[in-house]
Design an enzyme around this catalytic site. Structure first.
Site, PDB file in Angstrom:
ATOM      1  N   TYR A 193     -14.155  -2.839  10.967  1.00 45.04           N
ATOM      2  CA  TYR A 193     -12.791  -2.328  10.871  1.00 45.04           C
ATOM      3  C   TYR A 193     -12.005  -2.549  12.160  1.00 45.04           C
ATOM      4  O   TYR A 193     -10.877  -3.061  12.138  1.00 45.04           O
ATOM      5  CB  TYR A 193     -12.805  -0.838  10.524  1.00 45.04           C
ATOM      6  CG  TYR A 193     -11.421  -0.231  10.484  1.00 45.04           C
ATOM      7  CD1 TYR A 193     -10.533  -0.563   9.465  1.00 45.04           C
ATOM      8  CD2 TYR A 193     -10.990   0.648  11.478  1.00 45.04           C
ATOM      9  CE1 TYR A 193      -9.251  -0.027   9.439  1.00 45.04           C
ATOM     10  CE2 TYR A 193      -9.725   1.189  11.450  1.00 45.04           C
ATOM     11  CZ  TYR A 193      -8.855   0.851  10.435  1.00 45.04           C
ATOM     12  OH  TYR A 193      -7.585   1.374  10.410  1.00 45.04           O
ATOM     13  N   GLY A 253      -0.627   8.093   1.137  1.00 42.42           N
ATOM     14  CA  GLY A 253      -0.723   8.146   2.589  1.00 42.42           C
ATOM     15  C   GLY A 253       0.515   7.701   3.346  1.00 42.42           C
ATOM     16  O   GLY A 253       1.644   8.070   3.023  1.00 42.42           O
ATOM     17  N   GLY A 281       1.994   4.784   3.563  1.00 42.88           N
ATOM     18  CA  GLY A 281       2.937   3.989   2.793  1.00 42.88           C
ATOM     19  C   GLY A 281       3.832   4.843   1.919  1.00 42.88           C
ATOM     20  O   GLY A 281       5.055   4.632   1.847  1.00 42.88           O
ATOM     21  N   GLY A 295       0.823  -1.204   0.000  1.00 40.66           N
ATOM     22  CA  GLY A 295       0.000   0.000   0.000  1.00 40.66           C
ATOM     23  C   GLY A 295       0.851   1.245   0.000  1.00 40.66           C
ATOM     24  O   GLY A 295       0.604   2.184   0.771  1.00 40.66           O
ATOM     25  N   GLY A 296       1.849   1.286  -0.885  1.00 45.52           N
ATOM     26  CA  GLY A 296       2.819   2.369  -0.857  1.00 45.52           C
ATOM     27  C   GLY A 296       2.549   3.514  -1.808  1.00 45.52           C
ATOM     28  O   GLY A 296       3.413   4.376  -1.987  1.00 45.52           O
ATOM     29  N   THR A 297       1.367   3.564  -2.403  1.00 46.97           N
ATOM     30  CA  THR A 297       1.107   4.589  -3.415  1.00 46.97           C
ATOM     31  C   THR A 297       0.555   5.885  -2.836  1.00 46.97           C
ATOM     32  O   THR A 297       0.598   6.925  -3.492  1.00 46.97           O
ATOM     33  CB  THR A 297       0.115   4.076  -4.474  1.00 46.97           C
ATOM     34  OG1 THR A 297      -1.150   3.806  -3.847  1.00 46.97           O
ATOM     35  CG2 THR A 297       0.629   2.799  -5.133  1.00 46.97           C
TER      36      THR A 297
END
Length: 240
Positions: A156, A23, A25, A19-21
């Site tokens: 969540y 925020g 990450g 999830g590095g794209t």
């Protein structure tokens, strides 16, 4: 490995961030690359993943952590590129709020497939590598919702409670192999989290940004290898 003479240096470390794209990450990849790390980022959207990687100077891997074949391919590509893994940052996560009477089975399946099953599959593959190396680091990105539930958080919050429990299990299993497993629980961060359009929220002066969490991650990794932080929370000082 003799840990009395080994401290993880960010420079030249090989780090995989899910999830590095966007925020947390993205901010984490940025700060680690700025300090000399070799970083690969994963993302489900190929165009966004490659765009972020170009901006950062990272290796792009288009993959969904909820897909076991994608997880397998992620590690194959990473090891082909770098030959060694020093740290996995399990950052990919999704979420939304729903009252109890609105919750459906599909909601659990959707959230748990990423936040729990995906994190576990990534952790499993990393553990296999780390046990062979007799060294490694896993940082799971949880949430303050991992320690206290809230109205609308049935799905969540429970997924983050599960991640917290898995983190403690991995600590018990992997410490004997010199593997440090850590949980970082941010409070609200102004990111794209929870937005269907996946666009970042505007920064607010009293709310956390991704860069605060990134600095905490960097600091945890740089702690001398003889010790580690099992769990830490990062709160906004005055979000009210």
């Amino acid at each position: 490995m003799n840990l009395t003479t080994t401290t993880m240096k960010i420079e030249n470390a090989n780090i995989l961030i899910t999830g590095g794209t966007l925020g947390i990450g993205y901010a984490t990849a940025r700060i680690l690359i700025e300090h000399g790390a070799n970083v690969a980022i994963t993302g489900r959207d190929e165009k966004r993943t490659h765009k972020a990687a170009r901006e950062l100077g990272a290796l792009p891997i288009t993959a969904d952590v909820a897909n076991p074949e994608d997880v397998k391919r992620t590690f194959q590509l990473f090891m082909e590129e770098y030959g060694r893994l020093d740290a996995l940052i399990n950052n990919a996560g999704i979420g939304f709020s729903k009252k109890l009477e609105e919750v459906k089975l599909e909601d659990f399946q959707q959230i748990y497939s990423v936040n729990v099953f995906g994190a576990a599959l990534m952790g499993k593959r990393a553990a296999e590598i780390f046990k062979k190396q007799n060294y490694g680091n896993i940082i799971n990105i949880g949430s303050t919702a991992a320690t206290k539930g809230y109205e609308g958080g049935t799905v969540y919050a429970s997924s983050k409670f599960a991640l917290r429990g898995m983190t403690q299990c991995w600590q018990a299993e992997l410490r004997k192999y010199n593997v440090r497993v850590m949980l970082l629980n941010p409070s609200e961060v102004t990111t794209a989290f929870g937005r269907e359009e996946r666009e970042e929220r505007d920064s607010q002066p009293n709310k956390l940004r991704g860069r605060e969490i990134a600095r905490a991650i960097k600091g945890a990794l740089e702690l001398d290898d003889r010790g580690f932080i099992p769990e830490m929370a990062v709160w906004a000082t005055n979000p009210f």
